[in-house]
Design an enzyme around this catalytic site. Structure first.
Site, PDB file in Angstrom:
ATOM      1  N   PRO A 193       2.255   1.296  -6.145  1.00  0.00           N
ATOM      2  CG  PRO A 193       2.225   3.267  -4.896  1.00  0.00           C
ATOM      3  CD  PRO A 193       2.967   2.574  -5.987  1.00  0.00           C
ATOM      4  NE  ARG A 245      -1.296  -3.819  -1.171  1.00  0.00           N
ATOM      5  CZ  ARG A 245      -0.113  -4.270  -0.747  1.00  0.00           C
ATOM      6  NH1 ARG A 245       0.534  -5.199  -1.425  1.00  0.00           N
ATOM      7  NH2 ARG A 245       0.407  -3.824   0.382  1.00  0.00           N
ATOM      8  CG  ASP A 297       2.919 -12.818  -4.131  1.00  0.00           C
ATOM      9  OD1 ASP A 297       2.702 -13.980  -3.741  1.00  0.00           O
ATOM     10  OD2 ASP A 297       3.377 -11.928  -3.383  1.00  0.00           O
ATOM     11  CD  GLU A 356      -4.177 -10.277  -1.756  1.00  0.00           C
ATOM     12  OE1 GLU A 356      -3.688 -10.609  -2.843  1.00  0.00           O
ATOM     13  OE2 GLU A 356      -3.519  -9.746  -0.856  1.00  0.00           O
ATOM     14  CG  HIS A 394       0.176 -10.573  -0.399  1.00  0.00           C
ATOM     15  ND1 HIS A 394      -0.815  -9.632  -0.523  1.00  0.00           N
ATOM     16  CD2 HIS A 394       1.329  -9.864  -0.276  1.00  0.00           C
ATOM     17  CE1 HIS A 394      -0.288  -8.426  -0.475  1.00  0.00           C
ATOM     18  NE2 HIS A 394       1.015  -8.541  -0.330  1.00  0.00           N
TER      19      HIS A 394
HETATM   20  P1  NAI Z   1       7.986   2.537  -3.562  1.00  0.00           P
HETATM   21  O1  NAI Z   1       7.184   3.625  -2.947  1.00  0.00           O
HETATM   22  O2  NAI Z   1       9.466   2.478  -3.290  1.00  0.00           O
HETATM   23  O3  NAI Z   1       7.821   2.600  -5.160  1.00  0.00           O
HETATM   24  C1  NAI Z   1       6.595   2.758  -5.805  1.00  0.00           C
HETATM   25  C2  NAI Z   1       6.850   3.483  -7.112  1.00  0.00           C
HETATM   26  O4  NAI Z   1       5.629   3.505  -7.858  1.00  0.00           O
HETATM   27  C3  NAI Z   1       7.302   4.939  -6.922  1.00  0.00           C
HETATM   28  O5  NAI Z   1       8.470   5.179  -7.667  1.00  0.00           O
HETATM   29  C4  NAI Z   1       6.106   5.751  -7.440  1.00  0.00           C
HETATM   30  O6  NAI Z   1       6.492   6.981  -8.054  1.00  0.00           O
HETATM   31  C5  NAI Z   1       5.523   4.794  -8.471  1.00  0.00           C
HETATM   32  N1  NAI Z   1       4.126   5.038  -8.794  1.00  0.00           N
HETATM   33  C6  NAI Z   1       3.121   5.475  -7.998  1.00  0.00           C
HETATM   34  N2  NAI Z   1       1.963   5.529  -8.673  1.00  0.00           N
HETATM   35  C7  NAI Z   1       2.248   5.132  -9.933  1.00  0.00           C
HETATM   36  C8  NAI Z   1       1.482   4.973 -11.122  1.00  0.00           C
HETATM   37  N3  NAI Z   1       0.166   5.249 -11.139  1.00  0.00           N
HETATM   38  N4  NAI Z   1       2.090   4.530 -12.227  1.00  0.00           N
HETATM   39  C9  NAI Z   1       3.425   4.256 -12.227  1.00  0.00           C
HETATM   40  N5  NAI Z   1       4.201   4.381 -11.144  1.00  0.00           N
HETATM   41  C10 NAI Z   1       3.624   4.810 -10.031  1.00  0.00           C
HETATM   42  O7  NAI Z   1       7.272   1.189  -3.169  1.00  0.00           O
HETATM   43  P2  NAI Z   1       7.895  -0.284  -3.121  1.00  0.00           P
HETATM   44  O8  NAI Z   1       8.517  -0.519  -1.799  1.00  0.00           O
HETATM   45  O9  NAI Z   1       8.709  -0.499  -4.343  1.00  0.00           O
HETATM   46  O10 NAI Z   1       6.563  -1.192  -3.176  1.00  0.00           O
HETATM   47  C11 NAI Z   1       5.734  -1.205  -4.313  1.00  0.00           C
HETATM   48  C12 NAI Z   1       4.463  -1.973  -3.997  1.00  0.00           C
HETATM   49  O11 NAI Z   1       4.774  -3.351  -3.815  1.00  0.00           O
HETATM   50  C13 NAI Z   1       3.779  -1.580  -2.653  1.00  0.00           C
HETATM   51  O12 NAI Z   1       2.965  -0.443  -2.819  1.00  0.00           O
HETATM   52  C14 NAI Z   1       2.958  -2.815  -2.363  1.00  0.00           C
HETATM   53  O13 NAI Z   1       1.703  -2.682  -2.977  1.00  0.00           O
HETATM   54  C15 NAI Z   1       3.736  -3.936  -3.055  1.00  0.00           C
HETATM   55  N6  NAI Z   1       4.340  -4.875  -2.087  1.00  0.00           N
HETATM   56  C16 NAI Z   1       4.061  -6.215  -2.233  1.00  0.00           C
HETATM   57  C17 NAI Z   1       4.602  -7.145  -1.365  1.00  0.00           C
HETATM   58  C18 NAI Z   1       4.326  -8.611  -1.528  1.00  0.00           C
HETATM   59  O14 NAI Z   1       4.579  -9.382  -0.578  1.00  0.00           O
HETATM   60  N7  NAI Z   1       3.851  -9.071  -2.655  1.00  0.00           N
HETATM   61  C19 NAI Z   1       5.465  -6.728  -0.259  1.00  0.00           C
HETATM   62  C20 NAI Z   1       5.757  -5.310  -0.240  1.00  0.00           C
HETATM   63  C21 NAI Z   1       5.189  -4.434  -1.124  1.00  0.00           C
END
Ligand code: NAI
Length: 329
Positions: A207, A235, A259, A264, A296
């Site tokens: 995130p 992001r 993406d 954006e 996105h």
């Molecule tokens: P999640 O919460 O399951 O996983 C995020 C991981 O990132 C966690 O394991 C966390 O410990 C790790 N993390 C946090 N800060 C970090 C850092 N500074 N360095 C390394 N790792 C770090 O989240 P999920 O569901 O996997 O989603 C990830 C991201 O994907 C979301 O935050 C969102 O920004 C993006 N996303 C994009 C979409 C799209 O349509 N392109 C749709 C849904 C999510």
């Protein structure tokens, strides 16, 4: 509970209305409107107990305070990310914010791999060339993923799904995360510097936070292998776009798939084909033959939309019934 649904697209309406008709949600009434939620439109929520918003909207302090004055008690984010919501302001105003975590991690991870394959094997160019009866292969050479190293930044739900896909391609998979995912026994965890230095493909899945804003910049790009592939479905502001553009110009990247991108918010999900874009960043990115950009759409599968609408309505119901279901922020 009456809910004002901001930024409605035809597909949102289709999936939410199908569920509303099921009868399970008869306590909920939704009004769908097209404008996005931002300070200028927040007043439309006057008289509504809840609003439903998305990733491309502005839920800064200004918006939140207007919503509070309108009597809104609940913000339903129909997405996983919430970096566009001022949670402190919401807390201060007594507004609960709920989201949809992990609706379909595979949807986003599969899109990330689609970006890799498209940019690596020049599918976007090949498609156009073949349509023009140009069957020459010049400019279409890619590289194998098999045997290469994939570096996954953030191995939560989406990162884990991407790690599994890369593993399936016969790649060595390394990961960097503040909290390593113990279920991924094929992933070697390394620090960020090692991930940058060893990866042939870097895929961002963490995130956006204050700490990792612009984590991909001139300095970190300099530490990557020459000919690296970079994919961002997380992001835009994880990458300092100006530095990325310079890196692409310097020939650092074999392929880049985006993406999400900085700036954006004004354009994403809008048809801007008749408009002169305010910023030149997108035009510059699109001018590079090895860059693939989508708007996105990582989440955009039928399965994900079903899960998003179901969890959003379940969140509203839990709030109405005074229950906590773990999706509160
Ligand atoms: P999640 O919460 O399951 O996983 C995020 C991981 O990132 C966690 O394991 C966390 O410990 C790790 N993390 C946090 N800060 C970090 C850092 N500074 N360095 C390394 N790792 C770090 O989240 P999920 O569901 O996997 O989603 C990830 C991201 O994907 C979301 O935050 C969102 O920004 C993006 N996303 C994009 C979409 C799209 O349509 N392109 C749709 C849904 C999510």
């Amino acid at each position: 509970m009456n809910i004002l649904f901001f930024g409605t697209k035809s597909y949102d309406k289709e999936f939410f209305e199908t569920l509303l008709k099921s009868g399970r949600y008869h306590d909920l009434e939704i009004t769908f409107i097209e404008p996005k939620l931002e300070p200028e439109t927040a007043r439309l929520a006057d008289g509504y107990e809840a609003v439903c918003a998305f990733v491309n909207m502005d839920l800064s302090e200004k918006t939140i305070r207007i919503l509070a004055k309108c009597g809104v008690k609940l913000v339903l984010m129909r997405c996983a990310g919430f970096n566009n919501v001022d949670l402190d302001a919401a807390k201060e105003c007594g507004i609960t914010v709920m989201r949809v975590p992990g609706y379909s991690p595979e949807a986003v991870a599969e899109h990330a791999m689609a970006l890799v394959l498209t940019a690596d094997r020049h599918m976007h160019k090949a498609y156009i060339k073949c349509r023009e009866n140009n069957f020459n292969l010049a400019g279409l050479m890619g590289v194998n993923l098999y045997g290469k190293t994939a570096g996954i930044v953030g191995t939560g739900k989406i990162g884990a799904a991407m790690a599994k896909i890369c593993h399936g391609f016969g790649m060595r998979v390394i990961g960097y995360d503040l909290y390593p995912n113990k279920s991924l026994d094929f992933v070697e965890y390394v620090d960020f510097e090692h991930l940058l230095a060893e990866s042939d493909l870097i895929s961002l899945h963490c995130p956006l936070t204050e700490e990792n804003y612009h984590m991909i910049n001139e300095d970190t790009i300099g530490k990557m292998k020459d000919g690296v592939m970079l994919v961002n479905t997380s992001r835009g502001a994880l990458i300092k776009t100006e530095d990325l553009i310079q890196g692409i110009r310097d020939g650092k990247f074999f392929a880049v798939g985006l993406d999400v991108y900085e700036e954006e918010n004004g354009t994403v999900y809008e048809d801007m084909s008749d408009t002169i874009l305010e910023h030149s960043t997108m035009a510059r990115l699109l001018s590079f033959p090895n860059v693939m950009v989508t708007s996105h759409q990582g989440f955009f599968t039928q399965e994900a939309l079903e899960a998003i609408s179901q969890t959003t309505l379940d969140n509203a119901l839990a709030f109405v019934e005074g229950k906590k279901n773990g999706n509160e922020l």
